[in-house]
Design a protein around this motif. Sequence first.
Motif, PDB file in Angstrom:
ATOM      1  N   TRP A   4     -57.299 -17.449   4.690  1.00 47.97           N
ATOM      2  CA  TRP A   4     -58.733 -17.239   4.764  1.00 47.97           C
ATOM      3  C   TRP A   4     -59.468 -18.440   4.172  1.00 47.97           C
ATOM      4  CZ3 TRP A   4     -61.082 -12.372   6.123  1.00 47.97           C
ATOM      5  CH2 TRP A   4     -60.167 -11.349   6.395  1.00 47.97           C
ATOM      6  N   GLY A  45     -58.787  -7.378   6.693  1.00 48.73           N
ATOM      7  CA  GLY A  45     -57.821  -8.005   5.812  1.00 48.73           C
ATOM      8  C   GLY A  45     -56.385  -7.933   6.276  1.00 48.73           C
ATOM      9  N   ILE A 101     -56.692 -17.853   0.000  1.00 53.10           N
ATOM     10  CA  ILE A 101     -58.072 -18.101   0.417  1.00 53.10           C
ATOM     11  C   ILE A 101     -58.508 -19.465  -0.118  1.00 53.10           C
ATOM     12  CG2 ILE A 101     -59.136 -16.930  -1.577  1.00 53.10           C
ATOM     13  CD1 ILE A 101     -61.273 -15.879   0.492  1.00 53.10           C
ATOM     14  N   PHE A 150     -61.280 -10.912  -3.135  1.00 50.64           N
ATOM     15  CA  PHE A 150     -60.002 -11.106  -2.437  1.00 50.64           C
ATOM     16  C   PHE A 150     -58.861 -10.500  -3.258  1.00 50.64           C
ATOM     17  CE2 PHE A 150     -56.622 -14.039  -0.732  1.00 50.64           C
ATOM     18  CZ  PHE A 150     -56.794 -13.747   0.615  1.00 50.64           C
ATOM     19  N   PHE A 165     -62.952  -8.051   4.124  1.00 49.95           N
ATOM     20  CA  PHE A 165     -61.587  -7.876   3.620  1.00 49.95           C
ATOM     21  C   PHE A 165     -61.084  -6.447   3.879  1.00 49.95           C
ATOM     22  CE2 PHE A 165     -62.659 -11.237   0.176  1.00 49.95           C
ATOM     23  CZ  PHE A 165     -62.425 -12.261   1.084  1.00 49.95           C
TER      24      PHE A 165
END
Length: 497
Positions: free
Chosen positions: A162, A156, A224, A209, A152
């Motif tokens: 994701w 990221g 995600i 995240f 990340f």
Amino acid sequence: MKPFLFCATTNAFQIEGGRHLGNRSDSIWDEFTKRKFYIPPPHKPEREINSIEIASDFYHQYKIDAKICQYLKLDALVYCLDWTRIFPNDATQINMDGVQFYVNVFESFLKCGVKIIPILYHWDTPLWAQKLGGWENRSCVKWFQKYATTIFKYLGKYCDIWFTSDENSSLTTFGYLDDYFPPERKNPTAFVKAVHHLALASATCKEAFIKAKNKGYINKQAMIGVGHDWSPPLPYPHDSPKARQAVIAYNAWYLGLYFDPYFLGKYPQIFYDFIKNNSIKFHISQKDLDYLKKYPMDLIGWNYYRPFYVSEYDYLLKQAKKPSEKSPTGKFQIVYPLQNVKYTNWKWTIDPSQIRPGLNFLHQKYGKNIPIFILENGLGLFDKKDKGLILDKKRIQYLHDHLREVLQAYQAKENVIGYSLWTYCDIFSPSAGYRKNYGLVHVNFRSPHRTRLPKLSYIWYKNVIANGGQDLSFNYKKLTKNLKILLHNWKNIISKT
């Protein structure tokens, strides 16, 4: 409505190669393919377990692949990253060579107008982690969180969609209840621990995240999710009450077990029954369940290949395409009827009609607000050349029929956001080595350069993307003509800067 995403999916250990380059060490799939290496005689229907040392050589050819995807006009390439490339020796030492490799990959594709949608994990546990117990060891959850946090931080900014992991059901079923996949545990206790720790690992990814968003590494709107290869069940015989009960048990085991903890923070009762009936000494604490509930996934990745016909455990199918598969719970079996069912060369059923009912079932169970991404869908073939051409007509028909169902769902506003076919180019197959071809792009595995050439399906998918999925039709004669033109100009296309 948000624009629909047209993508293709692939996976590091099946395509990447460069297994000992950039300070990388072995994963369990490296060890497995070395130890179990076997090339069956030609035309023998046996499993090929081949080397992944070079595979499709994405490690060296990703810039060419980016150009091929650019010409195809893909919205994104869904790519399962390699944990071992980032942490080759332990959970503490980041391999910056591996990080830089993926930075280069992401930037090369982005330069070509194609995003990477990352999947953090797809079966390939680092060998160092496996030697310490792998997913049976709860510490693996923290090791994986460190890996996710690292990804990340450095990658990221490149993407907004994701996935934590993909096909955990195949990993745990074939690698922990069976020995078909590594780590070949064939142990119910190992299976239970792996299932739970994989779920916890995804929750820790979600926590990481959120922290990465707060630090500015990832866009605040990014999502995600988790991918799963659920095959929707059909009762067999269709009018049997016992078969319908078997379908309920099947969904609890093959859907609920791999989605309920990720989206609802709980496990189906069938899992607790399995633990009890096998006298497994493993406790799932309320604290763990609370943690799972606190960090649910944002979206569903659904790998749809085929439905399964499900019968009661003791049902005897007199005429079958292949032997039935008995559930480890003793509550159902998967059967393969001979009559009125289409199959691939690998005896997988072909039936796109269950996509929309499956989407509806997922939304009813997990919420209509959860977006669904068709993460994998494709047809494995023995591709044949005709005067230098690969006219994979069966693949086009298969993709056409399945994508049509997905797009109809999108147009009906059923919250399906994209379709990613399996796969971009020919790769190593865990079940068939290099014999089983899935790609839109042919890879010559006999060439040291792993040369790439488009197939007829590449032309078809390019046309579909160009018209935004409004026209899925195909004229084989016209497609073949356009393929010949493309092949004539191929070297210029892939050499453009």
